[in-house]
Design an enzyme around this catalytic site. Sequence first.
Site, PDB file in Angstrom:
ATOM      1  N   ASP A 128       0.852  -1.182   0.000  1.00  0.00           N
ATOM      2  CA  ASP A 128       0.000   0.000   0.000  1.00  0.00           C
ATOM      3  C   ASP A 128       0.896   1.243   0.000  1.00  0.00           C
ATOM      4  O   ASP A 128       1.873   1.325   0.740  1.00  0.00           O
ATOM      5  CB  ASP A 128      -0.881  -0.017   1.252  1.00  0.00           C
ATOM      6  CG  ASP A 128      -1.794   1.186   1.343  1.00  0.00           C
ATOM      7  OD1 ASP A 128      -2.661   1.326   0.460  1.00  0.00           O
ATOM      8  OD2 ASP A 128      -1.643   1.979   2.293  1.00  0.00           O
ATOM      9  N   GLU A 139       1.615   0.401  -4.920  1.00  0.00           N
ATOM     10  CA  GLU A 139       1.145   1.699  -5.398  1.00  0.00           C
ATOM     11  C   GLU A 139       2.329   2.665  -5.434  1.00  0.00           C
ATOM     12  O   GLU A 139       2.843   3.056  -4.389  1.00  0.00           O
ATOM     13  CB  GLU A 139       0.067   2.250  -4.469  1.00  0.00           C
ATOM     14  CG  GLU A 139      -1.218   1.448  -4.471  1.00  0.00           C
ATOM     15  CD  GLU A 139      -2.242   2.039  -3.515  1.00  0.00           C
ATOM     16  OE1 GLU A 139      -3.329   2.417  -3.973  1.00  0.00           O
ATOM     17  OE2 GLU A 139      -1.946   2.127  -2.305  1.00  0.00           O
TER      18      GLU A 139
END
Length: 1024
Positions: free
Chosen positions: A621, A658
């Site tokens: 993340d 990400e």
Amino acid sequence: MPRPSPLPPARRRRPAALAVTSAVSLAAALLVPSAAPALAHHTPTPSVVTLVGSLQDELGCPGDWQPDCAATALLPVDGRPGVFGATFDVPAGSYETKVALGGSWTENYGAGGAAGGANIGLQAPGGAVTFTYDHATHLLTDDLPDAVGGQQAAHWLSRDVVAWDTAPLADAASFRLYAARDGGLALADGAVTGATSSYPLRRTGDALPADLAATSPHLARLDPLTLPRSTRARVGDLLQGQLLVAALDGAGRVVATSGVQVPRVLDEVYAGAADRRLGLTWQRGHRPRFDLWAPTARSVTLHVYEDGSGGEPLASTTATRNRDGVWTARGPRTWEGRYYLYEVEVFVPETGRVERNLVTDPYSVGLSTNSERSLVVDLDAPALAPEGWDDVAPPRPLRPEELSVWELHVRDFSITDETVPAGHRGTYKAFTDAGSDGMEHLRGLADAGMRAVHLLPVNDIATIEEDASLRREPTCDLAALPPDSPGQQECVLATAGEDGFNWGYDPLHYTVPEGSYSTDPEGATRIREFREMVAALHGTGLGVVQDVVYNHTSSAGQGGENNLDRVVPGYYHRLDPTSGAVETSTCCPNTATEHTMMGKLVVDSLVTLVRTYRLDGIRFDLMGHHPKANILEVRAALDALTVEEDGVDGSSVYLYGEGWDFGEVAGDARFEQATQVNMAGTGIGTFNDRLRDAVRGGGPFDEDPRVQGFASGLLTDPNGAEANGTEEQQRERLLLAQDQVRVGMTGNLRDYRFTDRTGAEVTGADVDYGGSPTGYTADPQEAVTYVEAHDNETLYDALALKLPQGTPMADRVRMQTLALATTAYGQGVSFWHAGGEQLRSKSLDRNSYDSGDWFNVLDHTGTTNGFARGLPPAPDNEDKWPFMQPLLADPALRPTPADIADARAQADALLQVRASTPLFSLGTAERVQQKLSFPGSGAGQAAGVVTLLVDDTVGEDVDPDLGGLVVVLNATPDAVTQEVPRVAGDWELHPVLAGGADEVVKGATADGDVLTVPARTAAVFVAR
């Protein structure tokens, strides 16, 4: 002292903070509101902002800590969007404050702008105080003068050097470092009082030494102040207390002060800890050993308990301090199965005093219910291995480019599946129910060609009650409400903080499975059941990817639930370089993975997870908030794992994340980030938002959600929204989108050369994406290509908003398939959101992280796709309700089971075609450049059509069965023809499509070099 009744119930019963002061102080500490659920990224500008705290009673509220009291509302400040303020007459005294949004505790911010963060201390002299809240930073400030050291603008970077901006201090003649072992530094009559020692600081230049500037580039402009050599032996002692840097004038009077940030000097002084094995380990004779890095602690005591909650310790052992700042304790083998806590005696700058913090182990591998205590557990114990654990072979290692990934939330998978035993629904155990609808669905996907399941965070989550008996679920008859009603979301929100649903992007312990997904959150059950889930998925031929969240914590500070900041205060979180406030650009308190021991925690945690649970992939993340070096350290550590020694081939574990570039680290401000562009050449994947936006249209934060793209009708099916521009503007945008799709289908290669829409020969990096390069990878495996994910609207919902409302359902199904085809038929990793293969909807919710089971429904029976279940929750969607309401009320937009079945059949065909030939996974940039081209590109190309050719007669023979293949993506409402040169035998429709269930695609024909493809169709032709 009882908690004020308006405070929300605690998700975690966090071990208490024991102040080395009076019982009165301890009671006051209990007034800290419990942490709110962590919010996914950014929230809309609030309509109601309230100053809450222990001063509300004095300011006209019925009581304190009341987020719904209008008397302490902060109002919008003219000319400053997102800023709110008010002035109050505050009686003299000490208070604690924070800010609450929306008139409730659902969203609140405390010290450093942290979500659910610690209370902010206020020492009011009596009189007017102006409070200001900035929603961009979530910081609550006041206009009172800073107390001594109120800022933390000085930085102790090495044993010898403290950095501080001395440019504004023209009157300063000298500088000093003051220390107070137990706190209490103050300023009186121009002098610092309360110091137990002080040292001169010598200004030695206008620039930091090169090595310090390189490790802390955001501080490079600061001035170096050098400590005398005599302090070297005392550095460790000084770091255990309060520190203050002061500037003095020629008369010796203090003209400025600053608190001191110390992470970098801790990294230098205690560098040896980087090589230590931390946490719980097992020594000869099966005796447990406990190692905790707490370099600023005065003492550490290990408490061992019989149970996971309540009771007095069975044993308490004083840990021994080592020179590297690690404290060690040992115990007998009889402690296995017991629980433990550390009591850490440490000075806390936030409170200005020494505290005794009872904390769980940051390296915990097991926990009791609600993470109250760490578990003494041996992960290698035979009892924790499911039957046949050592015999279940993982799927054969794949090259990353062969991967297709299905992103899934554990609770979504089974919570509404009536073929799963009631006690297993929403848990890891549901994956072991082989005959369930969900597992049948997964087996079908695996048979079609899906290669891995990506699990949304399954580490210990801070905001889900693990004791199922204490949860509250909506009690309304949600199904009876109108499809466009606000009633459903009102009912869901009423219990959102207490139900069993959250995406889980609010980590508490990184290396322990979440207990709410276990049939028993107490003890080691969750460990065994997680392994059972992995074994079941491996048994279907699917790899397992774990979504990990190391970039932030759910809370920070002395009042937070997170243990890191209460073990080594001020170290594990990234701080503002001037104020010392915790940075929250991620959504929540940002971790400082650039600091040695936080970076080590990431590496150690992932090695443990991969070894323990035999994971096949890791998804980071907000990876762009990590240093690139940290992610490469993870790669190197995993590469060292072997099947013989560790039970897993770590080199086959795929890493991706990400790679967004934003916040205080943007532009490599503090280190070289793990962003999209920077990760080129590493083999580590990043999500390709370029293709996503080109296919869907617009971006996630558009004011008008009807902005169209390649697969949502731009120019070819205009929806009439002014946001799409004129016909000519639409044409220009569509042709650019087609070039972005082309680059995306190469694996988003930066150096791939082709002819663009203007007729020029360009590279992937030359194609514009809002001022950034479209192509940024050096290898196809570095591109994770997707058109939907858990974030933002599902693909079906995006198309519902963007396609003309009157578009027939059959055409909506085809556009869904066409969009998915841009990932399935391209190079790189194909990433799908669970349910996308059957038109999954979240009733237009763009951020369903806490929207409950109702809006996140995943139906494996194909009866419903989840559309028209009411207006989605107001906090993230209310400004779009005018667009949504007429769509939700339109029965024509609700697909029938037959429509869902058609979508599933078409999606399966995409997977089958992708899996049928290695020509969709060429593997290297050189091979892609050699074999892959785009007939029909260039000036004068057809709008709404992209054609891709893979010629396997050139270079090495990749697929002995085929001479090549052609993909034609026709997003237009009419049949199109494309001229494609033959590379071997005649072109023919791929046999999967020719023999499949989609009658429309069967109408695609080849006549020599001319291929004809029906409207809204993704067709693949092969040559043998």
